[in-house]
Design an enzyme around this catalytic site. Structure first.
Site: not given
Length: 247
Positions: A50, A52, A112, A197
């Site tokens: 999911r 963002d 990521y 992040r």
């Protein structure tokens, strides 16, 4: 009823994340609407994660079930789907899988990358975050090695989520210089919401001399999101690899 995997990528700038939300543009909703039109029956798509609002995916998988007659030419189906979708979503492949295959729960690892630069990069606009200092990459890599010693990442998790555990098993975490950018790569069996992040923001604090290595350890061990660095903007974050035992 047969199950199919979709291999795709998307630029997340125009979307409020992957997951469908009422009256908001999302990648899942866009894909479901287009597949339903093309295959002439309601299609529900389940994604591998999911992402963002504003986050990009260079490598993403989803699955759906379909009860109709499957087209003989899979390549033609991919071609038609790409023609119907917005240009910021690309379909690489659609292929049959076992009936119990699951795009989210079967994934064994995800990778990521976060991109930052202290330069103005007009041809990378919207795909990196501008910073106003030159970080020490050696210090940031020492800090990234510290991350690998831990598995509880509560300090980097978004508060008040419904996850049952904040345990993540990292297998890779490092910085590289790529052209005018510094790129942070992190691989784990799972990630918490907003984790990459906030980890990136904290490591950049180390890289600019605002935080020591011992200070990073203290942040992790406090298990308090308020102790960690700022959460970096979504535009610099990419999901770059999703791994399955059967692909």
């Amino acid at each position: 009823m047969a199950r199919y995997f979709i291999h795709l990528a998307y630029n997340g700038a125009a979307y409020c994340g992957w997951q469908t939300q009422p009256d908001l543009p999302t990648v899942q909703l866009t894909l479901e609407q287009t597949l339903s039109t093309l295959l002439r029956q309601p299609i529900v798509v389940v994604g591998c994660g999911r992402t963002d609002t504003g986050v990009h995916a260079a490598d993403f998988y989803a699955h759906f079930d379909y009860s109709g007659q499957w087209p003989v030419d899979d390549g033609q189906l991919v071609f038609k789907l790409n023609n119907m979708l917005p240009t910021d979503i690309a379909i690489f492949d659609i292929f049959p899988v076992a009936d119990n295959a699951h795009a989210r729960f079967d994934a064994t690892a995800r990778t990521y990358q976060y991109h930052v630069s202290n330069c103005r990069l007009p041809f990378r606009q919207g795909l990196y975050t501008r910073i106003w200092f030159k970080p020490d990459i050696d210090l940031m890599n020492r800090a990234a090695e510290v991350l690998m010693e831990y598995d509880d990442f509560t300090s980097f998790a978004k508060l008040h989520t419904q996850v049952k555990t904040n345990i993540c098993h990292l297998t890779e975490a490092h910085w590289n210089r790529v052209g005018e950018e510094w790129v942070f790569t992190i691989r784990s069996n799972r990630f918490l919401r907003n984790m990459v992040r906030s980890v990136t923001g904290t490591l950049l604090d180390v890289g600019r001399g605002k935080l020591t290595i011992d200070g990073l350890r203290e942040i992790i061990e406090r298990k308090d999101r308020c102790a960690a660095g700022v959460s970096m903007p979504a535009c610099g974050l990419f999901l770059t690899k999703v791994e399955y035992p059967y692909l």
